[in-house]
Design a protein around this motif. Sequence first.
Motif, PDB file in Angstrom:
ATOM      1  N   PHE A   1       0.833  -1.202   0.000  1.00  0.00           N
ATOM      2  CA  PHE A   1       0.000   0.000   0.000  1.00  0.00           C
ATOM      3  C   PHE A   1       0.869   1.254   0.000  1.00  0.00           C
ATOM      4  N   VAL A   2       1.865   1.285   0.885  1.00  0.00           N
ATOM      5  CA  VAL A   2       2.739   2.454   1.002  1.00  0.00           C
ATOM      6  C   VAL A   2       3.536   2.669  -0.281  1.00  0.00           C
ATOM      7  N   GLY A   3       3.971   1.584  -0.920  1.00  0.00           N
ATOM      8  CA  GLY A   3       4.805   1.696  -2.096  1.00  0.00           C
ATOM      9  C   GLY A   3       4.058   1.882  -3.402  1.00  0.00           C
ATOM     10  N   ASN A   4       2.736   1.928  -3.345  1.00  0.00           N
ATOM     11  CA  ASN A   4       1.972   2.118  -4.579  1.00  0.00           C
ATOM     12  C   ASN A   4       2.234   3.514  -5.149  1.00  0.00           C
ATOM     13  N   PRO A   5       2.579   3.616  -6.435  1.00  0.00           N
ATOM     14  CA  PRO A   5       2.882   4.937  -7.011  1.00  0.00           C
ATOM     15  C   PRO A   5       1.741   5.933  -6.895  1.00  0.00           C
ATOM     16  N   PHE A   6       0.488   5.451  -6.958  1.00  0.00           N
ATOM     17  CA  PHE A   6      -0.652   6.361  -6.818  1.00  0.00           C
ATOM     18  C   PHE A   6      -0.603   7.073  -5.464  1.00  0.00           C
ATOM     19  N   LEU A   7      -0.421   6.275  -4.393  1.00  0.00           N
ATOM     20  CA  LEU A   7      -0.382   6.858  -3.046  1.00  0.00           C
ATOM     21  C   LEU A   7       0.831   7.762  -2.891  1.00  0.00           C
ATOM     22  N   ALA A   8       1.981   7.318  -3.417  1.00  0.00           N
ATOM     23  CA  ALA A   8       3.204   8.104  -3.261  1.00  0.00           C
ATOM     24  C   ALA A   8       3.047   9.495  -3.875  1.00  0.00           C
ATOM     25  N   LEU A   9       2.461   9.572  -5.069  1.00  0.00           N
ATOM     26  CA  LEU A   9       2.272  10.878  -5.705  1.00  0.00           C
ATOM     27  C   LEU A   9       1.200  11.695  -4.989  1.00  0.00           C
ATOM     28  N   LEU A  10       0.177  11.018  -4.472  1.00  0.00           N
ATOM     29  CA  LEU A  10      -0.856  11.734  -3.724  1.00  0.00           C
ATOM     30  C   LEU A  10      -0.265  12.358  -2.463  1.00  0.00           C
ATOM     31  N   VAL A  11       0.605  11.628  -1.767  1.00  0.00           N
ATOM     32  CA  VAL A  11       1.280  12.160  -0.580  1.00  0.00           C
ATOM     33  C   VAL A  11       2.168  13.334  -0.967  1.00  0.00           C
ATOM     34  N   ALA A  12       2.856  13.224  -2.091  1.00  0.00           N
ATOM     35  CA  ALA A  12       3.723  14.316  -2.541  1.00  0.00           C
ATOM     36  C   ALA A  12       2.913  15.572  -2.853  1.00  0.00           C
ATOM     37  N   VAL A  13       1.728  15.394  -3.441  1.00  0.00           N
ATOM     38  CA  VAL A  13       0.848  16.540  -3.710  1.00  0.00           C
ATOM     39  C   VAL A  13       0.416  17.186  -2.389  1.00  0.00           C
ATOM     40  N   ALA A  14       0.071  16.357  -1.400  1.00  0.00           N
ATOM     41  CA  ALA A  14      -0.310  16.885  -0.084  1.00  0.00           C
ATOM     42  C   ALA A  14       0.849  17.653   0.554  1.00  0.00           C
ATOM     43  N   LEU A  15       2.058  17.114   0.442  1.00  0.00           N
ATOM     44  CA  LEU A  15       3.224  17.813   0.985  1.00  0.00           C
ATOM     45  C   LEU A  15       3.430  19.156   0.287  1.00  0.00           C
ATOM     46  N   SER A  16       3.236  19.175  -1.024  1.00  0.00           N
ATOM     47  CA  SER A  16       3.408  20.433  -1.754  1.00  0.00           C
ATOM     48  C   SER A  16       2.375  21.467  -1.314  1.00  0.00           C
ATOM     49  N   PHE A  17       1.176  20.986  -0.965  1.00  0.00           N
ATOM     50  CA  PHE A  17       0.138  21.908  -0.495  1.00  0.00           C
ATOM     51  C   PHE A  17       0.585  22.599   0.795  1.00  0.00           C
ATOM     52  N   PHE A  18       1.112  21.821   1.743  1.00  0.00           N
ATOM     53  CA  PHE A  18       1.496  22.408   3.033  1.00  0.00           C
ATOM     54  C   PHE A  18       2.810  23.181   2.952  1.00  0.00           C
ATOM     55  N   LEU A  19       3.773  22.688   2.171  1.00  0.00           N
ATOM     56  CA  LEU A  19       5.089  23.305   2.151  1.00  0.00           C
ATOM     57  C   LEU A  19       5.198  24.462   1.162  1.00  0.00           C
ATOM     58  N   LEU A  20       4.278  24.515   0.204  1.00  0.00           N
ATOM     59  CA  LEU A  20       4.323  25.592  -0.784  1.00  0.00           C
ATOM     60  C   LEU A  20       3.117  26.510  -0.666  1.00  0.00           C
ATOM     61  N   ALA A  21       1.906  25.941  -0.810  1.00  0.00           N
ATOM     62  CA  ALA A  21       0.702  26.780  -0.837  1.00  0.00           C
ATOM     63  C   ALA A  21       0.439  27.446   0.513  1.00  0.00           C
ATOM     64  N   VAL A  22       0.447  26.673   1.589  1.00  0.00           N
ATOM     65  CA  VAL A  22       0.147  27.234   2.914  1.00  0.00           C
ATOM     66  C   VAL A  22       1.210  28.247   3.310  1.00  0.00           C
ATOM     67  N   ARG A  23       2.474  27.899   3.065  1.00  0.00           N
ATOM     68  CA  ARG A  23       3.566  28.809   3.450  1.00  0.00           C
ATOM     69  C   ARG A  23       3.469  30.137   2.708  1.00  0.00           C
ATOM     70  N   ARG A  24       2.953  30.107   1.501  1.00  0.00           N
ATOM     71  CA  ARG A  24       2.830  31.330   0.721  1.00  0.00           C
ATOM     72  C   ARG A  24       1.506  32.043   0.942  1.00  0.00           C
ATOM     73  N   GLY A  25       0.676  31.499   1.779  1.00  0.00           N
ATOM     74  CA  GLY A  25      -0.585  32.146   2.071  1.00  0.00           C
ATOM     75  C   GLY A  25      -1.588  32.080   0.945  1.00  0.00           C
ATOM     76  N   TRP A  26      -1.406  31.131   0.024  1.00  0.00           N
ATOM     77  CA  TRP A  26      -2.380  30.989  -1.049  1.00  0.00           C
ATOM     78  C   TRP A  26      -3.723  30.580  -0.467  1.00  0.00           C
TER      79      TRP A  26
END
Length: 484
Positions: free
Chosen positions: A296-321
């Motif tokens: 489950f953890v190694g499934n590429p679908f989940l891995a990219l979904l987690v990366a998108v979530a990380l980008s939301f918090f580390l990029l969008a939230v930090r920039r106040g979008w």
Amino acid sequence: MNHLLNPLIQRAADAPAIKPAVELGTPLLLTIAAVGIAILLVMIIRFKIQAFVALLTVSILVAVAATIPLQDIFTVVSGGVGSTMGKVAILIALGAILGRMIEVSGGVQSLADHFTRKLGARRVAVALTAVGFLVAIPVFFEVGIIVLVPIVYAFAKIAKVHPVKFGLPMAGIMLAIHVAVPPHPGIVAGAGVLGADIGLIALICVPLGFLSYWVASIMNRKDYELLPAVKTQVEEFGSKSLVKVGHDGPGAAAIAPPRPGLIIFLIAAPIVQILLGTVGTLILPKSHPLYGLAAFVGNPFLALLVAVALSFFLLAVRRGWSFKETGEIFEGSLPPIASILMVVAAGGVFGNVLQVSGIGGALSKTLDTLGVPLLLLGFIISLALRAAQGSATVAIVTTTGLLSAAVSGGGYSPAQIAVIVIAIGFGALGLSHVTDAGFWVVVRYYGLTVSDGLKTWTVLTTILGVAGFLLTFVAWILVGGLGA
């Protein structure tokens, strides 16, 4: 309602496999395939017909010519769409969102500027080839291309060159890894069919990385036409109209672009997650309670979904979008990939038609009667099947199944069987062309015309495949294969 649906579901489950109404001879089947591919190339290259329309049209014509029942043709078409899109559609969409988030934040440009200053344009191409080698080990070929393409675009813009200048050698070695190194499905399944332990023999791919860079550098001395859609995307990188350094409301403050280290983390996160999950599934027995978690953890679908979530918090939230701004960025990432998705789907349709029609089977049986040494025969059959129906995985599994009796009865040592499997894998590396969905991913993402794709990508994969076979032949000599 259930009393109406249940009979339909049961009927679908009991439906016989689709096959041609008339069993045509091998020469006629091979002629149909050759004519179909020729018509497809003429439609796309000469008459500039959109690739999706051309692929779909030729797929239907080949299905009719191969006597697939008319009532089943669009079932075969939908099956080709489903099998291909089920593998890549979500990956392409999530990869596009991740790339857009990094791009709009200014992160990709920051990363590209940093490494261009440190390495220079020439060394960047070498570094990207090395990155492609490492990324491709745990990650499927298409996923690696999708995750890394924003970096290719950014470097291309800085160097003012076609994206293929950086992307071609990287993609070449990534495909070589995909067909010859575990845990990729084709080579793992092929090794399972023949009972081979391919292990360290897969290190043969290392010199192919150098070859991929060298051959691609020769090809890249020529200038290629850049498709308008990709040209627009490349030109957007780093532009003030695209990059959002902060939110747009009152009191907004500009924020510096993300540091290169953060962007490397976001790109590496899904790769590391897939690697951890893959290692877990390799070392744990299927009966172990944690095996399912690792898969489950190694499934590429989940891995990219987690990366998108990380980008939301580390990029969008930090920039106040705001949620609205972030949603618009998400939405804006999807239209540019619509054409890619449709062409990849149509490529899957064409490959499925060629399989259902029996063309692949007819070709493999014909080649099996050539009377050539087993190592060379495995390579030739796999190469021909790859060219005929597109899928490297299908080519490897079909070839190993076809040769399993000859291998088991030939008295070969475990090392010799491993070399045979690797040779079959390298056969599936060559001749990636219009029947291969991966061909369309490379051509469309790197902005190549079909003609230029055949001159570069198809030639590169074939050179790498032949070189891989020659290396396996050396290994064959070292394990005593000549006396077998």
